[in-house]
Design a protein around this motif. Structure first.
Motif, short mmCIF file in Angstrom:
data_model
loop_
_atom_site.label_atom_id
_atom_site.label_comp_id
_atom_site.label_asym_id
_atom_site.label_seq_id
_atom_site.Cartn_x
_atom_site.Cartn_y
_atom_site.Cartn_z
N LEU A 85 0.83 -1.20 0.00
CA LEU A 85 0.00 0.00 0.00
C LEU A 85 0.87 1.25 0.00
O LEU A 85 0.64 2.20 -0.78
CB LEU A 85 -0.91 -0.02 1.23
CG LEU A 85 -1.95 1.10 1.37
CD1 LEU A 85 -3.03 0.95 0.31
CD2 LEU A 85 -2.56 1.07 2.78
N ALA A 86 1.87 1.28 0.86
CA ALA A 86 2.76 2.43 0.93
C ALA A 86 3.57 2.59 -0.35
O ALA A 86 3.72 3.70 -0.87
CB ALA A 86 3.69 2.29 2.13
N ALA A 87 4.10 1.48 -0.86
CA ALA A 87 4.93 1.54 -2.07
C ALA A 87 4.14 2.08 -3.26
O ALA A 87 4.67 2.86 -4.06
CB ALA A 87 5.49 0.16 -2.39
N HIS A 92 8.08 5.83 1.59
CA HIS A 92 9.16 4.97 2.07
C HIS A 92 8.70 4.22 3.32
O HIS A 92 7.78 4.65 4.02
CB HIS A 92 10.40 5.79 2.37
CG HIS A 92 10.93 6.52 1.17
ND1 HIS A 92 11.36 5.87 0.04
CD2 HIS A 92 11.07 7.86 0.92
CE1 HIS A 92 11.76 6.76 -0.85
NE2 HIS A 92 11.59 7.97 -0.35
N ILE A 93 9.36 3.09 3.61
CA ILE A 93 8.84 2.16 4.61
C ILE A 93 9.91 1.74 5.61
O ILE A 93 11.01 1.35 5.24
CB ILE A 93 8.30 0.87 3.93
CG1 ILE A 93 7.27 1.22 2.84
CG2 ILE A 93 7.70 -0.07 4.96
CD1 ILE A 93 7.10 0.10 1.83
N LEU A 94 9.53 1.80 6.88
CA LEU A 94 10.27 1.14 7.96
C LEU A 94 9.33 0.06 8.50
O LEU A 94 8.24 0.38 8.99
CB LEU A 94 10.62 2.13 9.08
CG LEU A 94 11.31 1.55 10.31
CD1 LEU A 94 12.67 0.97 9.97
CD2 LEU A 94 11.45 2.62 11.40
N CYS A 95 9.71 -1.20 8.39
CA CYS A 95 8.82 -2.29 8.75
C CYS A 95 9.40 -3.12 9.88
O CYS A 95 10.52 -3.62 9.78
CB CYS A 95 8.53 -3.20 7.54
SG CYS A 95 7.34 -4.51 7.88
N ARG A 111 10.49 -7.90 -4.70
CA ARG A 111 10.36 -7.68 -6.15
C ARG A 111 9.26 -6.65 -6.46
O ARG A 111 9.42 -5.82 -7.36
CB ARG A 111 10.06 -9.01 -6.83
CG ARG A 111 11.26 -9.95 -6.92
CD ARG A 111 10.97 -11.14 -7.81
NE ARG A 111 10.05 -12.08 -7.15
CZ ARG A 111 10.45 -13.12 -6.43
NH1 ARG A 111 11.75 -13.37 -6.26
NH2 ARG A 111 9.57 -13.93 -5.87
N ALA A 112 8.18 -6.70 -5.70
CA ALA A 112 7.04 -5.82 -5.99
C ALA A 112 7.34 -4.35 -5.73
O ALA A 112 6.82 -3.48 -6.44
CB ALA A 112 5.84 -6.26 -5.15
N ILE A 113 8.17 -4.05 -4.74
CA ILE A 113 8.43 -2.64 -4.41
C ILE A 113 9.71 -2.12 -5.04
O ILE A 113 10.01 -0.93 -4.93
CB ILE A 113 8.50 -2.44 -2.88
CG1 ILE A 113 9.74 -3.11 -2.30
CG2 ILE A 113 7.22 -2.94 -2.21
CD1 ILE A 113 10.00 -2.75 -0.85
N HIS A 114 10.47 -3.00 -5.70
CA HIS A 114 11.77 -2.60 -6.23
C HIS A 114 11.63 -1.39 -7.17
O HIS A 114 10.81 -1.38 -8.08
CB HIS A 114 12.41 -3.75 -7.00
CG HIS A 114 13.77 -3.43 -7.54
ND1 HIS A 114 14.87 -3.30 -6.73
CD2 HIS A 114 14.19 -3.19 -8.82
CE1 HIS A 114 15.92 -2.99 -7.48
NE2 HIS A 114 15.54 -2.93 -8.73
N GLY A 115 12.42 -0.36 -6.91
CA GLY A 115 12.42 0.83 -7.74
C GLY A 115 11.33 1.83 -7.41
O GLY A 115 11.31 2.93 -7.98
#
Length: 333
Positions: A85-87, A92-95, A111-115
């Motif tokens: 959702l964030a991507a 940007h994400i801190l998980c 793979r889904a959030i790459h780039g």
């Protein structure tokens, strides 16, 4: 002067208080919103830490607040959907660890959030002061080449206390339902520390068992790791008579030039050079959360690499996955 990093937080459970306290120590950042399906919990955290906006759903929060970063402190099964959702919104994400319920799901997420955005896993154990000092001794050559390491993580949290309750389940009730308990939720920290200190490792053997009937997953385990001319033994038990109710670490690392021992609150270096350092472990618990959060904020501001980025954390998750695949049950009479 750069504008403040605007942070939204997803999750208002146990760890959220530690994260919010950590963000308060970052001068150029502000948590501007918090969400939780239990909106009353989010409102409670907001009042406690002066967060201005409270939401029920993360999607509504991201759409309205438009933060720079999302701090994911929700239960593990929500990590992947919240990160996606964030991507998709360029946030940007801190998980919080574990990144995903399985290694395969973590790889799919990578793979889904790459780039699209940057993601750091909040793996705070390696940010604890005693392990930073030990790493500095290794980097300085004080221990020579690591040869062996034995790490113990013991608690009595799954034994009834004088009040007849299980302290670990009072503190973190979700432990009761985890099918992957000790290794996946607790020892994941220590596997990360050992890999960070010793270099690449592989799982050689694992024994697991369950002593406490109130939990579904394993509550004691022994993991043997092997690396290049080095080995490590990780021994965990959440039902240890005489141990404190919260897990405590003991680590002995033997090198070709020296030995490091961390026990109770003291880290000792013995050998060609000697040093003893004492730590405030109560303060250090919160400090490690704050240090990981500060690292995230600084790396976002400067473009520096995250110490625990996705690719780095996947290596720790691979050890966890291999540990469960290798595990054989240990029966305790």
């Amino acid at each position: 002067m750069k504008p403040k990093l605007r942070v939204a937080m997803a999750g208002a459970g146990f760890a959220s208080g530690l994260h919010l306290a950590g963000w308060k120590r970052v001068a150029n950042a502000e948590v501007v919103a918090i969400c939780d399906p239990r909106q009353e919990k989010a409102a409670e955290r907001a009042r406690e830490f002066g967060v201005s906006a409270v939401f029920h759903h993360a999607a509504a929060m991201l759409a309205e607040v438009k933060p720079d970063a999302l701090d994911v402190v929700a239960p593990m099964h929500m990590h992947v959907p919240l990160c996606l959702l964030a991507a998709d919104r360029g946030v940007h994400i801190l998980c919080q660890k574990p990144l995903a319920p399985s290694l395969a799901e973590a790889r799919d997420l990578s793979r889904a959030i790459h780039g699209k955005v940057r993601l750091m896993v909040h793996e705070n154990w390696r940010f604890r002061a005693q392990y930073r000092r030990l790493r500095s001794w290794l980097d300085a050559g004080d221990l020579g080449e690591p040869v062996s390491s034995i790490m113990q993580v013991h608690s009595s949290g799954l034994l009834e206390d004088q009040a007849g309750v299980l302290p670990q389940l009072v503190r973190q009730p979700f432990f009761a339902q985890l099918e992957r308990l000790l290794i996946g939720e607790v020892l994941i920290h220590h596997l990360d520390v050992l890999r960070w200190l010793l270099g690449p490792m592989r799982v050689a053997a694992v024994r697991t068992g369950r002593l406490c009937a109130a939990v579904k997953g394993e509550d004691h385990a022994v993991i043997l790791l092997e690396g290049q001319k080095r080995w490590a033994l990780l021994d965990g038990n959440l039902a240890t008579p005489g141990a404190p109710p919260t897990p405590s670490d003991r680590l002995e690392l033997v090198g070709t030039k020296g030995t490091a021992l961390f026990e109770n609150n003291t880290l000792q270096l013995r050998g060609a050079r000697e040093e003893t350092v004492e730590f405030d472990l109560v303060a250090g618990y919160g400090d490690s959360y704050a240090a990981a959060i500060a690292h995230f904020a600084t790396a976002l501001a400067t473009g520096a690499a995250f110490e625990t980025d996705v690719d780095e954390n996947l290596q720790t998750l691979a050890l966890v996955e291999d540990a469960y695949a290798t595990a054989r049950p240990l029966q305790v009479a």
